[in-house]
Design an enzyme around this catalytic site. Structure first.
Site, short mmCIF file in Angstrom:
data_model
loop_
_atom_site.label_atom_id
_atom_site.label_comp_id
_atom_site.label_asym_id
_atom_site.label_seq_id
_atom_site.Cartn_x
_atom_site.Cartn_y
_atom_site.Cartn_z
CD GLU A 216 2.68 -1.34 20.38
OE1 GLU A 216 3.37 -0.37 20.76
OE2 GLU A 216 1.99 -1.32 19.35
CG ASP B 257 2.89 1.52 5.03
OD1 ASP B 257 3.92 1.98 5.55
OD2 ASP B 257 1.84 1.30 5.67
CB ALA C 282 3.65 6.43 11.54
N GLY D 260 -5.50 8.24 -0.96
CA GLY D 260 -5.23 7.79 0.40
C GLY D 260 -5.11 8.93 1.38
#
Length: 446
Positions: free
Chosen positions: A182, A321, A332, A19
């Protein structure tokens, strides 16, 4: 260990990182000057900045500003090899990782393994909803959502009855966390500001935007005060917020939800839905957990030790995560800090011979949470400090600029945000034929 497994020449400690999100990249960067060899495996060629994907979906930014080419990011780091591939198998006993790219299978031997494959969208057991309500976790998702939004306005342009137009101009976002808030704010700005300058033969201000969530408030992690503030600002912007609403069905033409207080069901007719209600960790986590014999929760997050290793495997780490530790949120900063911590842990082990039992535990420093509602308006929570409005918006801009990859991306993003602040222009609304959701259009509308 399989004889066909690949590893760098020489006898240096080999770290395999799965990742290239915030966790994987920060782990690799922390190991830049360590006496190790690194193989970084990622399913795409780019590092992605997920917090700004909604701006790609709504035409504020282009893909180039929220991504960075992985090979260029590590061009100056001599101890890393970047491999594109989708990891399918992790063999804990054999200490190998197997990935596939373009039909070619490759197996890599490791001495230390960092699993940082992130998370995808969760539909809470209703995966068939994904066909009609895409999530927002990848660039492809952002492109698809942009195409669906643009197609909705084009469908309204061709509507033959007021009812048909009303349905076309109805948008539903499921999930009132930061992404949902958002997105709702930006869809409202598109309809009530950006698209009002004569592009269409009808008033785009007729649009109806719904934000649904099963929780009793928007932005639950931000606390009641900021949640209520965000809700009021969304409603002033033209968003209808429906709380205590559990979605029970999603199909091509509608969303059905149940009021959790009254048990009454309601249906909203709309072809345009976006899902932002939950996340599920990469299935690689469960694969590792089953082999080691540790717990993985319903979302696929794996229980990790204080040093973020897994079970009795001191050189296998799960971060970001994918890890379940002290109820840390999937944000984050958790990925960034856990990646840097594990990189330093491996470095200390190699260079200072620090035994696993002597490792200092991972300690997360909460730098706060932010969500932008619309132009000039954001909510910020930093410990007990809560900031809203224009100051919050400026803080949001500064923090997100600082985390973008490369000075070019920061400059372009700052320019785009400045243009949007003082004009109605959106320069990233292009949709290709391949992205159009033609399955939701009548033959005459294609």
């Amino acid at each position: 260990m399989a004889s066909s497994a690949l590893r760098p020449d020489g006898n240096r400690h080999h770290v395999v990182i799965i990742g290239a999100g915030f966790g994987g990249v920060n782990a690799a960067q922390e190991l830049a000057d360590a006496d190790v060899d690194i193989t970084l495996i990622n399913s795409t060629n780019h590092h992605l900045f997920p917090p700004l994907l909604y701006q790609v979906a709504t035409g504020l930014m282009s893909a180039g500003e929220v991504t960075g080419d992985i090979r260029q990011m590590f061009a100056k780091q001599q101890n890393i090899r970047v491999v594109r591939g989708t990891v399918e198998t992790i063999d804990i006993e054999g200490k190998t990782v197997t990935s596939v790219e373009s039909g070619k299978e490759s197996t890599f031997a490791y001495d230390s393994l960092i699993v940082a494959a992130g998370a995808g969208q969760s539909y809470f057991g209703n995966d068939h909803f994904a066909e009609f309500a895409p999530g927002l976790k990848t660039l492809d998702h952002a492109y698809e959502i942009r195409a669906r939004l643009i197609a909705a306005f084009e469908r309204a342009e061709l509507a033959e009855t007021p009812e048909e137009r009303e349905e076309a101009l109805t948008f539903v976002i499921v999930g009132a966390g930061p992404t949902g808030v958002e997105l709702a704010g930006q869809v409202a700005e598109m309809a009530h500001r950006a698209f009002t300058s004569g592009r269409y033969s009808f008033s785009t201000e007729q649009s109806k935007i719904y934000l649904l969530d099963g929780a009793p408030q928007v932005l639950p992690p931000f606390g009641k005060r900021l949640g209520k503030k965000a809700q009021r600002e969304l409603e002033k912007a033209g968003v209808t917020v429906v709380l205590n609403a559990m979605v029970t069905n999603v199909d091509a033409d509608s969303v059905t939800y149940k009021d959790m207080k009254t048990e009454q069901e309601s249906t909203i007719k709309t072809p345009t839905k976006i899902w932002s209600a939950g996340v599920a960790a990469s299935p690689l986590g469960k694969q590792v957990a089953e082999q080691i014999g540790v717990e993985a929760d319903r979302a696929g997050k794996v229980e990790v030790n204080p040093d973020l290793s897994v079970g009795d495997q001191p050189n296998v780490f799960i971060i970001g995560d994918m890890m379940n530790r002290d109820r840390l949120p999937g944000v984050a900063q958790v990925a960034i800090q856990s990646g840097a911590y594990v990189g330093k842990t491996i470095k200390d082990q190699i260079e200072h011979d620090i035994a696993p039992e002597d490792r200092a535990p991972f300690e997360y420093f909460d730098k706060g949470s932010m969500a932008i509602i619309n132009r000039f308006n954001a909510v910020v929570k930093m410990g007990k400090v809560e900031i809203t409005g224009f100051i919050g918006w400026l803080m949001w801009l500064g923090v997100h600029l600082s985390f973008l990859t490369g000075s070019r991306n920061r400059l372009v993003a700052a320019n785009e945000w400045t243009i949007n602040a003082f004009s109605r222009a959106r320069h990233n609304l292009a949709v290709t034929e391949g992205q159009l959701p033609t399955a939701n259009l009548e033959d005459g509308e294609k």
